[in-house]
Motif scaffolding. Structure first.
Motif, PDB file in Angstrom:
ATOM      1  N   VAL A  88       7.395  -8.774  -1.187  1.00  0.00           N
ATOM      2  CA  VAL A  88       6.160  -8.183  -1.673  1.00  0.00           C
ATOM      3  C   VAL A  88       5.412  -7.695  -0.442  1.00  0.00           C
ATOM      4  N   GLU A  89       4.775  -6.538  -0.549  1.00  0.00           N
ATOM      5  CA  GLU A  89       3.949  -6.055   0.556  1.00  0.00           C
ATOM      6  C   GLU A  89       2.489  -6.338   0.255  1.00  0.00           C
ATOM      7  N   VAL A  90       1.754  -6.693   1.311  1.00  0.00           N
ATOM      8  CA  VAL A  90       0.321  -6.966   1.213  1.00  0.00           C
ATOM      9  C   VAL A  90      -0.401  -5.978   2.124  1.00  0.00           C
ATOM     10  N   ILE A  91      -1.453  -5.373   1.579  1.00  0.00           N
ATOM     11  CA  ILE A  91      -2.262  -4.417   2.334  1.00  0.00           C
ATOM     12  C   ILE A  91      -3.683  -4.941   2.360  1.00  0.00           C
ATOM     13  N   LEU A  92      -4.314  -4.893   3.517  1.00  0.00           N
ATOM     14  CA  LEU A  92      -5.735  -5.230   3.604  1.00  0.00           C
ATOM     15  C   LEU A  92      -6.502  -3.937   3.369  1.00  0.00           C
ATOM     16  N   GLY A  93      -7.262  -3.900   2.264  1.00  0.00           N
ATOM     17  CA  GLY A  93      -7.977  -2.688   1.874  1.00  0.00           C
ATOM     18  C   GLY A  93      -9.418  -2.962   1.534  1.00  0.00           C
ATOM     19  N   SER A  94      -9.980  -2.114   0.675  1.00  0.00           N
ATOM     20  CA  SER A  94     -11.407  -2.217   0.363  1.00  0.00           C
ATOM     21  C   SER A  94     -11.692  -3.037  -0.893  1.00  0.00           C
ATOM     22  N   ALA A  95     -10.682  -3.268  -1.722  1.00  0.00           N
ATOM     23  CA  ALA A  95     -10.892  -4.043  -2.957  1.00  0.00           C
ATOM     24  C   ALA A  95      -9.572  -4.683  -3.379  1.00  0.00           C
ATOM     25  N   LEU A  96      -9.670  -5.810  -4.096  1.00  0.00           N
ATOM     26  CA  LEU A  96      -8.489  -6.507  -4.582  1.00  0.00           C
ATOM     27  C   LEU A  96      -7.801  -5.679  -5.668  1.00  0.00           C
ATOM     28  N   ASP A  97      -6.484  -5.505  -5.523  1.00  0.00           N
ATOM     29  CA  ASP A  97      -5.666  -4.860  -6.543  1.00  0.00           C
ATOM     30  C   ASP A  97      -4.324  -5.572  -6.549  1.00  0.00           C
ATOM     31  N   ASP A  98      -4.134  -6.443  -7.554  1.00  0.00           N
ATOM     32  CA  ASP A  98      -2.890  -7.210  -7.626  1.00  0.00           C
ATOM     33  C   ASP A  98      -2.118  -6.894  -8.906  1.00  0.00           C
ATOM     34  N   GLU A  99      -2.317  -5.683  -9.426  1.00  0.00           N
ATOM     35  CA  GLU A  99      -1.635  -5.263 -10.654  1.00  0.00           C
ATOM     36  C   GLU A  99      -0.210  -4.776 -10.383  1.00  0.00           C
ATOM     37  N   ASN A 100       0.062  -4.317  -9.169  1.00  0.00           N
ATOM     38  CA  ASN A 100       1.386  -3.815  -8.808  1.00  0.00           C
ATOM     39  C   ASN A 100       2.252  -4.991  -8.366  1.00  0.00           C
ATOM     40  N   ASP A 101       3.470  -5.077  -8.891  1.00  0.00           N
ATOM     41  CA  ASP A 101       4.351  -6.197  -8.584  1.00  0.00           C
ATOM     42  C   ASP A 101       4.933  -6.144  -7.173  1.00  0.00           C
ATOM     43  N   GLU A 102       4.968  -4.976  -6.573  1.00  0.00           N
ATOM     44  CA  GLU A 102       5.609  -4.829  -5.270  1.00  0.00           C
ATOM     45  C   GLU A 102       4.632  -4.679  -4.119  1.00  0.00           C
ATOM     46  N   GLU A 103       3.372  -4.406  -4.453  1.00  0.00           N
ATOM     47  CA  GLU A 103       2.377  -4.165  -3.407  1.00  0.00           C
ATOM     48  C   GLU A 103       1.022  -4.706  -3.874  1.00  0.00           C
ATOM     49  N   ILE A 104       0.450  -5.593  -3.085  1.00  0.00           N
ATOM     50  CA  ILE A 104      -0.836  -6.203  -3.419  1.00  0.00           C
ATOM     51  C   ILE A 104      -1.852  -5.768  -2.378  1.00  0.00           C
ATOM     52  N   THR A 105      -2.989  -5.290  -2.834  1.00  0.00           N
ATOM     53  CA  THR A 105      -4.064  -4.935  -1.912  1.00  0.00           C
ATOM     54  C   THR A 105      -5.108  -6.035  -1.968  1.00  0.00           C
ATOM     55  N   LEU A 106      -5.403  -6.613  -0.817  1.00  0.00           N
ATOM     56  CA  LEU A 106      -6.439  -7.643  -0.714  1.00  0.00           C
ATOM     57  C   LEU A 106      -7.711  -7.022  -0.172  1.00  0.00           C
ATOM     58  N   ASP A 107      -8.834  -7.502  -0.629  1.00  0.00           N
ATOM     59  CA  ASP A 107     -10.124  -7.077  -0.101  1.00  0.00           C
ATOM     60  C   ASP A 107     -10.235  -7.608   1.324  1.00  0.00           C
ATOM     61  N   ALA A 108     -10.361  -6.728   2.299  1.00  0.00           N
ATOM     62  CA  ALA A 108     -10.428  -7.133   3.711  1.00  0.00           C
ATOM     63  C   ALA A 108     -11.632  -8.041   3.976  1.00  0.00           C
ATOM     64  N   GLN A 109     -12.659  -7.977   3.127  1.00  0.00           N
ATOM     65  CA  GLN A 109     -13.833  -8.840   3.284  1.00  0.00           C
ATOM     66  C   GLN A 109     -13.573 -10.252   2.755  1.00  0.00           C
ATOM     67  N   ASN A 110     -12.592 -10.393   1.868  1.00  0.00           N
ATOM     68  CA  ASN A 110     -12.215 -11.689   1.312  1.00  0.00           C
ATOM     69  C   ASN A 110     -10.687 -11.735   1.195  1.00  0.00           C
ATOM     70  N   PRO A 111      -9.980 -11.849   2.331  1.00  0.00           N
ATOM     71  CA  PRO A 111      -8.526 -11.720   2.319  1.00  0.00           C
ATOM     72  C   PRO A 111      -7.766 -13.024   2.063  1.00  0.00           C
ATOM     73  N   VAL A 112      -8.330 -13.900   1.245  1.00  0.00           N
ATOM     74  CA  VAL A 112      -7.664 -15.150   0.889  1.00  0.00           C
ATOM     75  C   VAL A 112      -7.092 -14.965  -0.516  1.00  0.00           C
ATOM     76  N   TYR A 113      -5.804 -15.312  -0.684  1.00  0.00           N
ATOM     77  CA  TYR A 113      -5.162 -15.055  -1.973  1.00  0.00           C
ATOM     78  C   TYR A 113      -4.169 -16.164  -2.286  1.00  0.00           C
ATOM     79  N   ASP A 114      -4.156 -16.565  -3.552  1.00  0.00           N
ATOM     80  CA  ASP A 114      -3.222 -17.584  -4.028  1.00  0.00           C
ATOM     81  C   ASP A 114      -1.979 -16.875  -4.567  1.00  0.00           C
ATOM     82  N   PHE A 115      -0.849 -17.042  -3.899  1.00  0.00           N
ATOM     83  CA  PHE A 115       0.402 -16.389  -4.268  1.00  0.00           C
ATOM     84  C   PHE A 115       1.246 -17.244  -5.221  1.00  0.00           C
ATOM     85  N   SER A 116       0.699 -18.293  -5.803  1.00  0.00           N
ATOM     86  CA  SER A 116       1.461 -19.194  -6.676  1.00  0.00           C
ATOM     87  C   SER A 116       2.087 -18.462  -7.855  1.00  0.00           C
ATOM     88  N   TRP A 117       1.297 -17.624  -8.539  1.00  0.00           N
ATOM     89  CA  TRP A 117       1.831 -16.941  -9.706  1.00  0.00           C
ATOM     90  C   TRP A 117       2.939 -15.963  -9.318  1.00  0.00           C
TER      91      TRP A 117
END
Length: 176
Positions: A88-117
């Protein structure tokens, strides 16, 4: 999923070189994920975070172990060996977007994410689509007894449709 932060990664200080993390996924993990496809397990997960650019990372999920699933034939629990790797690819961006199965965008202001699911889903997707005991003798005998192809014993015994069906079944058995 908030109640299970076993696989939380913090990208506040992103790695400059690949970093690996080891996790153990046991029955508690599968219970807390609250999904019914995997009943339990004993799986080691090697999660590697590799930087691709300053704000893009590749996460490699490497699984090794055993999971418990329902047999498609008899519905009894059975164990399957697991040995797989997914990305899976992770991108630090401007807002959280975890709808894509192959690429997750994390909010660079809050880049903590639970990858359990995501870890659960990738593991479930790595399993074979047909899950049956290798030998039917391992299946629940009561369920197997209801799976026989014998026609009903009632008045249909002399029905030509049942005779034709029985003939086709026997022909298929003889060809195998």
């Amino acid at each position: 999923m908030d109640k299970y932060n076993h696989l939380t990664l913090d990208f506040t200080h992103p790695p400059k070189q690949p970093e690996s993390y080891s996790f153990h996924l046991d029955d508690d993990f599968f219970d807390q994920v609250e999904a019914s496809e995997l009943l339990g397990g004993d799986v080691d997960l090697q999660l590697t975070v590799s930087p691709l650019t300053a704000n893009r990372f590749k996460l490699t999920f490497g699984y090794s172990g055993v999971v418990s699933v329902e047999c498609d034939r008899c519905l009894a629990p059975m164990e399957l060996d697991v040995e797989s790797e997914d990305y899976v690819e992770v991108i630090l961006g401007s807002a959280l977007d975890d709808e894509n199965d192959e690429e997750i965008t994390l909010d660079a202001q809050n880049p903590v994410y639970d990858f359990s699911w995501i870890a659960y889903e990738l593991l479930a997707l790595s399993l074979p689509s047909i899950r049956e005991h290798e030998d039917i003798s391992e299946c629940d005998p009561e369920v197997v007894s209801h799976l026989t192809m014998d026609p009903p014993a009632e008045n249909n015994a002399h029905d030509p449709i049942w005779a034709e069906l029985k003939e086709k079944i026997n022909k298929n058995k003889n060809n195998n």
